[in-house]
Design an enzyme around this catalytic site. Structure first.
Site, short mmCIF file in Angstrom:
data_model
loop_
_atom_site.label_atom_id
_atom_site.label_comp_id
_atom_site.label_asym_id
_atom_site.label_seq_id
_atom_site.Cartn_x
_atom_site.Cartn_y
_atom_site.Cartn_z
N ARG A 103 2.76 -0.05 -0.08
CA ARG A 103 2.32 -1.30 0.53
C ARG A 103 1.21 -1.98 -0.27
O ARG A 103 0.91 -3.14 -0.04
CB ARG A 103 1.84 -1.05 1.98
CG ARG A 103 3.00 -0.77 2.93
CD ARG A 103 2.51 -0.45 4.32
NE ARG A 103 1.79 0.82 4.36
CZ ARG A 103 1.16 1.29 5.43
NH1 ARG A 103 1.15 0.61 6.54
NH2 ARG A 103 0.56 2.46 5.39
N GLN A 104 0.62 -1.25 -1.21
CA GLN A 104 -0.42 -1.86 -2.05
C GLN A 104 0.21 -2.35 -3.35
O GLN A 104 -0.12 -1.91 -4.45
CB GLN A 104 -1.53 -0.85 -2.34
CG GLN A 104 -2.31 -0.48 -1.08
CD GLN A 104 -3.62 0.21 -1.40
OE1 GLN A 104 -4.36 -0.21 -2.27
NE2 GLN A 104 -3.90 1.29 -0.68
N LYS A 201 3.89 -12.20 13.00
CA LYS A 201 2.74 -11.29 12.96
C LYS A 201 1.70 -11.82 11.98
O LYS A 201 2.04 -12.19 10.88
CB LYS A 201 3.19 -9.89 12.52
CG LYS A 201 2.05 -8.91 12.30
CD LYS A 201 2.53 -7.48 12.08
CE LYS A 201 2.60 -7.10 10.63
NZ LYS A 201 2.91 -5.69 10.39
C1 R5P Z 1 3.92 -3.83 6.93
O1 R5P Z 1 4.28 -4.86 6.35
C2 R5P Z 1 4.88 -2.75 7.28
O2 R5P Z 1 6.21 -3.16 7.16
C3 R5P Z 1 4.62 -2.23 8.69
O3 R5P Z 1 4.83 -3.28 9.61
C4 R5P Z 1 3.22 -1.72 8.83
O4 R5P Z 1 2.94 -0.83 7.80
C5 R5P Z 1 2.99 -1.04 10.15
O5 R5P Z 1 1.65 -0.66 10.22
P1 R5P Z 1 0.96 -0.34 11.59
O6 R5P Z 1 1.79 0.67 12.31
O7 R5P Z 1 -0.39 0.21 11.22
O8 R5P Z 1 0.83 -1.63 12.35
#
Ligand code: R5P
Length: 300
Positions: A103-104, A201
């Protein structure tokens, strides 16, 4: 060429299952932390010639768990690759179902590192032949890898499991715009006319706080909220809350990589999910679906 599989400490069950699917020998590892916090890993063999001239398959997910954070998991992975290389493996195939730091992959704020790229530079420097992962957060990061790469899709397996639980009159919900494409593909596994709805979101990049909104017609429907990762559960809990307020019937919280950090299970279930569903990319209680067969099929 004879194949042999090394099941890394984070993927012991998945590693054994893949080896069984392939009908090949599996070896595990011995690990510990030195008193100063450094990782130690040894492939559990006395005779190094067992590795020489073999096609070695290494399976190691790199998600955090109770007995290792992702930095340890990556270090163990690098150690396994380096060891089998030194012992004369003919080729090295690396399976990392969940890739830490994926994700980074962008610089969101000034001064940050795009560390996902750095992870691949490490892997490249170790000289592997093939790299497999599952539902990676953003596919384009794989371009950083210089060997053959495959991003395995777990969606059919997850959809089959949800159908087997008796879900009906389904709507798939994408918990953010970034997941729309994935959710649309996912919906097709439930049938041609299964609708997809998208929630908006917004995450504050400084605090991590999530705000979400959605306008839905999900009354009395079974709602499948699908994401690639559940980390803190914040994204899912927000989406579930909106689905509940809009009259959803059953709610399935689904992710390929259900890391379930800290209070995630509590947040998701308290928000109203009927079930949390993940794969054995992450070896925990949300794991309802095994990736072993689909991975083995790629390796045959
Ligand atoms: C982010 O873009 C990912 O696709 C997930 O939505 C995210 O990693 C979920 O993280 P968390 O459970 O901390 O909200």
């Amino acid at each position: 060429m004879k194949k042999i599989l090394i099941a890394g400490p984070a993927s012991q069950i998945l590693g054994v299952r893949i080896a069984q699917e392939l009908g090949i020998d599996v070896i595990n590892t011995e690990t510990k932390l030195f008193p100063d916090g450094e990782n130690y890993l040894r492939i559990n063999i006395e005779d190094e010639t067992l590795i020489a001239e073999k096609e070695v398959i290494i399976v190691q997910s790199t998600g955090p768990s109770s007995n290792g954070n992702q930095n340890s998991r990556l270090t163990e992975l690098f150690m396994m690759i380096d060891s089998v290389k030194r012992m004369g493996a003919k080729s090295i195939v690396v399976i990392v179902p969940y890739l830490a730091y994926a994700r980074q992959d962008k610089v969101f704020r000034p001064g940050e590192s795009s560390f996902a790229n750095v992870v691949f530079r490490f892997i490249n420097s170790l000289g592997i032949d093939e790299f497999y992962t599952v539902d990676i957060h953003a596919q384009q990061i794989l371009k950083e890898c210089t060997c053959k790469t495959v991003n395995i899709d777990s969606m059919k397996l997850l959809a089959d499991y949800i159908k087997s639980q008796g879900a009906k009159d389904i709507i798939v919900v994408s918990p953010d715009k970034g997941a729309i494409e994935r959710s649309e593909t996912f919906a097709k596994h439930f049938g041609d006319d299964v609708p997809v709805d998208v929630f908006e979101k917004q995450r504050d990049v400084k605090t991590g706080e999530i705000k979400m909104s959605g306008k839905l017609s999900i009354k009395n429907k079974d709602v499948v909220i699908a994401d690639d990762i559940i980390a803190t559960g914040g994204t899912m809990a927000n989406a579930i809350k909106i689905a509940k307020e809009n009259g959803a019937n059953k709610i399935y919280a689904v992710a390929t990589h259900a890391l379930l950090l800290g209070q995630a299970k509590y947040r998701i279930l308290k928000a109203g999910a009927d079930e949390i569903i993940g794969t054995d990319s992450i070896d925990n209680e949300a794991c309802k679906v095994s990736l072993s067969k689909i991975i083995a099929d790629y390796l045959k």
